[in-house]
Design a protein around this motif. Structure first.
Motif, PDB file in Angstrom:
ATOM      1  N   GLY A  38       0.656  -1.234   0.087  1.00 24.95           N
ATOM      2  CA  GLY A  38      -0.038  -0.236  -0.052  1.00 24.95           C
ATOM      3  C   GLY A  38       1.024   1.352  -0.121  1.00 24.95           C
ATOM      4  O   GLY A  38       0.153   2.275  -0.127  1.00 24.95           O
ATOM      5  N   GLU A  39       2.335   1.150  -0.117  1.00 27.03           N
ATOM      6  CA  GLU A  39       2.780   2.477   0.071  1.00 27.03           C
ATOM      7  C   GLU A  39       2.980   3.018  -1.591  1.00 27.03           C
ATOM      8  O   GLU A  39       3.164   4.040  -1.431  1.00 27.03           O
ATOM      9  N   TRP A  40       3.122   2.033  -2.417  1.00 28.25           N
ATOM     10  CA  TRP A  40       3.336   2.483  -3.669  1.00 28.25           C
ATOM     11  C   TRP A  40       2.596   1.308  -4.482  1.00 28.25           C
ATOM     12  O   TRP A  40       3.014   0.196  -4.544  1.00 28.25           O
ATOM     13  N   ILE A  41       1.602   2.022  -5.308  1.00 23.95           N
ATOM     14  CA  ILE A  41       0.518   1.014  -6.063  1.00 23.95           C
ATOM     15  C   ILE A  41       0.628   1.406  -7.511  1.00 23.95           C
ATOM     16  O   ILE A  41       0.501   2.763  -7.571  1.00 23.95           O
ATOM     17  N   ILE A  42       0.782   0.491  -8.412  1.00 26.13           N
ATOM     18  CA  ILE A  42       0.627   0.753  -9.852  1.00 26.13           C
ATOM     19  C   ILE A  42      -0.524   0.086 -10.752  1.00 26.13           C
ATOM     20  O   ILE A  42      -0.661  -1.057 -10.319  1.00 26.13           O
ATOM     21  N   VAL A  43      -1.229   1.050 -11.041  1.00 21.09           N
ATOM     22  CA  VAL A  43      -2.323   0.578 -11.996  1.00 21.09           C
ATOM     23  C   VAL A  43      -2.114   0.613 -13.330  1.00 21.09           C
ATOM     24  O   VAL A  43      -1.890   1.830 -13.756  1.00 21.09           O
ATOM     25  N   ASP A  44      -1.969  -0.509 -14.084  1.00 21.30           N
ATOM     26  CA  ASP A  44      -1.644  -0.517 -15.611  1.00 21.30           C
ATOM     27  C   ASP A  44      -2.946  -0.344 -16.080  1.00 21.30           C
ATOM     28  O   ASP A  44      -3.791  -1.338 -16.043  1.00 21.30           O
ATOM     29  N   CYS A  45      -3.376   0.574 -17.004  1.00 19.77           N
ATOM     30  CA  CYS A  45      -4.666   0.738 -17.634  1.00 19.77           C
ATOM     31  C   CYS A  45      -4.392   0.677 -19.221  1.00 19.77           C
ATOM     32  O   CYS A  45      -5.154   1.272 -20.041  1.00 19.77           O
ATOM     33  N   GLY A  46      -3.276   0.222 -19.738  1.00 20.82           N
ATOM     34  CA  GLY A  46      -2.921   0.044 -20.979  1.00 20.82           C
ATOM     35  C   GLY A  46      -2.063   1.061 -21.448  1.00 20.82           C
ATOM     36  O   GLY A  46      -0.816   1.362 -21.445  1.00 20.82           O
ATOM     37  N   ALA A  47      -2.995   2.133 -22.028  1.00 20.51           N
ATOM     38  CA  ALA A  47      -2.251   3.512 -22.503  1.00 20.51           C
ATOM     39  C   ALA A  47      -1.908   4.394 -21.399  1.00 20.51           C
ATOM     40  O   ALA A  47      -1.152   5.385 -21.727  1.00 20.51           O
ATOM     41  N   ALA A  48      -2.213   4.182 -20.441  1.00 19.77           N
ATOM     42  CA  ALA A  48      -2.001   5.092 -18.913  1.00 19.77           C
ATOM     43  C   ALA A  48      -1.418   4.174 -17.810  1.00 19.77           C
ATOM     44  O   ALA A  48      -2.093   3.006 -17.584  1.00 19.77           O
ATOM     45  N   VAL A  49      -0.360   4.712 -17.217  1.00 21.37           N
ATOM     46  CA  VAL A  49       0.014   3.904 -15.947  1.00 21.37           C
ATOM     47  C   VAL A  49      -0.103   4.919 -14.731  1.00 21.37           C
ATOM     48  O   VAL A  49       0.429   6.065 -14.823  1.00 21.37           O
ATOM     49  N   VAL A  50      -0.844   4.421 -13.884  1.00 19.52           N
ATOM     50  CA  VAL A  50      -0.971   5.177 -12.594  1.00 19.52           C
ATOM     51  C   VAL A  50      -0.157   4.842 -11.629  1.00 19.52           C
ATOM     52  O   VAL A  50      -0.037   3.688 -11.034  1.00 19.52           O
ATOM     53  N   HIS A  51       0.589   5.997 -10.775  1.00 13.90           N
ATOM     54  CA  HIS A  51       1.447   5.633  -9.730  1.00 13.90           C
ATOM     55  C   HIS A  51       0.903   6.131  -8.492  1.00 13.90           C
ATOM     56  O   HIS A  51       0.734   7.401  -8.589  1.00 13.90           O
ATOM     57  N   LEU A  52       0.321   5.438  -7.679  1.00 18.67           N
ATOM     58  CA  LEU A  52      -0.009   5.893  -6.259  1.00 18.67           C
ATOM     59  C   LEU A  52       0.804   5.698  -5.086  1.00 18.67           C
ATOM     60  O   LEU A  52       1.057   4.549  -4.862  1.00 18.67           O
ATOM     61  N   MET A  53       1.078   6.850  -4.694  1.00 22.43           N
ATOM     62  CA  MET A  53       2.118   6.665  -3.636  1.00 22.43           C
ATOM     63  C   MET A  53       1.804   7.441  -2.423  1.00 22.43           C
ATOM     64  O   MET A  53       1.223   8.742  -2.431  1.00 22.43           O
ATOM     65  N   GLN A  54       2.679   7.138  -1.387  1.00 22.43           N
ATOM     66  CA  GLN A  54       2.511   7.867  -0.102  1.00 22.43           C
ATOM     67  C   GLN A  54       3.772   9.032  -0.151  1.00 22.43           C
ATOM     68  O   GLN A  54       4.842   8.967  -0.994  1.00 22.43           O
ATOM     69  N   PRO A  55       3.440  10.058   0.506  1.00 19.50           N
ATOM     70  CA  PRO A  55       4.263  11.299   0.174  1.00 19.50           C
ATOM     71  C   PRO A  55       5.876  11.112   0.408  1.00 19.50           C
ATOM     72  O   PRO A  55       6.776  11.534  -0.377  1.00 19.50           O
ATOM     73  N   ALA A  56       6.072  10.349   1.391  1.00 19.46           N
ATOM     74  CA  ALA A  56       7.585   9.925   1.599  1.00 19.46           C
ATOM     75  C   ALA A  56       8.308   9.181   0.367  1.00 19.46           C
ATOM     76  O   ALA A  56       9.257   9.448   0.072  1.00 19.46           O
ATOM     77  N   ILE A  57       7.422   8.187   0.025  1.00 11.51           N
ATOM     78  CA  ILE A  57       7.868   7.341  -1.176  1.00 11.51           C
ATOM     79  C   ILE A  57       7.982   8.268  -2.311  1.00 11.51           C
ATOM     80  O   ILE A  57       8.999   8.114  -3.077  1.00 11.51           O
ATOM     81  N   ARG A  58       6.927   9.074  -2.613  1.00 10.25           N
ATOM     82  CA  ARG A  58       7.075   9.938  -3.884  1.00 10.25           C
ATOM     83  C   ARG A  58       8.238  10.865  -3.780  1.00 10.25           C
ATOM     84  O   ARG A  58       8.737  11.271  -4.971  1.00 10.25           O
ATOM     85  N   THR A  59       8.403  11.301  -2.504  1.00  9.43           N
ATOM     86  CA  THR A  59       9.692  12.482  -2.382  1.00  9.43           C
ATOM     87  C   THR A  59      10.873  11.787  -2.941  1.00  9.43           C
ATOM     88  O   THR A  59      11.816  12.144  -3.431  1.00  9.43           O
ATOM     89  N   TYR A  60      10.988  10.511  -2.230  1.00  9.85           N
ATOM     90  CA  TYR A  60      12.345   9.841  -2.322  1.00  9.85           C
ATOM     91  C   TYR A  60      12.684   9.424  -3.936  1.00  9.85           C
ATOM     92  O   TYR A  60      13.761   9.660  -4.417  1.00  9.85           O
ATOM     93  N   TYR A  61      11.379   8.685  -4.592  1.00  3.34           N
ATOM     94  CA  TYR A  61      11.797   8.427  -5.880  1.00  3.34           C
ATOM     95  C   TYR A  61      11.665   9.542  -7.048  1.00  3.34           C
ATOM     96  O   TYR A  61      12.256   9.341  -7.922  1.00  3.34           O
TER      97      TYR A  61
END
Length: 192
Positions: free
Chosen positions: A75-98
């Motif tokens: 649940g810290e970093w979830i990737i949803v692959d919708c074919g033509a679009a990729v969604v990255h759902l991240m917690q703020p600390a993970i998002r800042t780091y990567y």
């Protein structure tokens, strides 16, 4: 497939669960695998999982496929692959780091988000000018009042009591008290 309808479905799904800092990037020139990368933040594991579920539901309800979802166990970093679009759902600390914005963010897509304020168009010159309200000034701080030493009350004479002493007019955390007297033990006379 219209990529604009897909990205709108994804963003609507994110906004339904109050996703934070939603950004959409055009990645057609960077990768032949997908056309959009969408990044959003959730404040907790529970919210990122809810964001992923909401995105899947919104995309499927509009007739687009969802290929796969990864990272829901943690649940810290979830990737949803919708074919033509990729969604990255991240917690703020993970998002800042990567900081995925550095990798994918050279072509941001402008989208109207529901939580953004609507910008008003300036009025034409022939209309009456709108007067602006005067800006509120910060309240001035009052100077701190000077502390004057407390005047000591004249000492009063304690009432005459047997075995009790008092202190008057002295502030002390350990006021002196006379020890309490133990009652005299009764003597029993032994008769022989």
């Amino acid at each position: 497939m219209d990529i604009r309808k897909l990205q709108r479905a994804i963003v609507d799904g994110l906004e339904d669960v109050k996703g934070h800092n939603i950004v959409v990037f055009n990645t057609e020139h960077l990768s032949p695998l997908f056309e959009r990368v969408i990044i959003a933040s959730g404040t907790s594991n529970r919210q990122t999982k809810a964001l992923a579920s909401s995105v899947r539901d919104a995309v499927k309800s509009r007739g687009f496929p969802v290929m796969r979802t990864e990272g829901e166990d943690n649940g810290e970093w979830i990737i949803v692959d919708c074919g033509a679009a990729v969604v990255h759902l991240m917690q703020p600390a993970i998002r800042t780091y990567y900081h995925l914005e550095e990798i994918w963010g050279d072509k941001p897509v402008k989208m109207k988000l529901d939580h953004e304020p609507v910008k008003l168009v300036k009025a034409a010159n022939d209309e009456a000018p709108v007067k602006k309200a005067p800006a509120k000034k910060a309240a001035a701080k009052k100077p701190a009042a000077k502390k004057t030493p407390a005047k000591k009350a004249p000492a009063k004479k304690p009432a005459a009591r047997a075995g009790v002493t008092r202190t008057v007019g002295v502030k002390s955390s350990a006021a002196k008290k006379a020890p309490a007297k133990k009652p005299a033990a009764k003597k029993t006379a032994s008769r022989a």
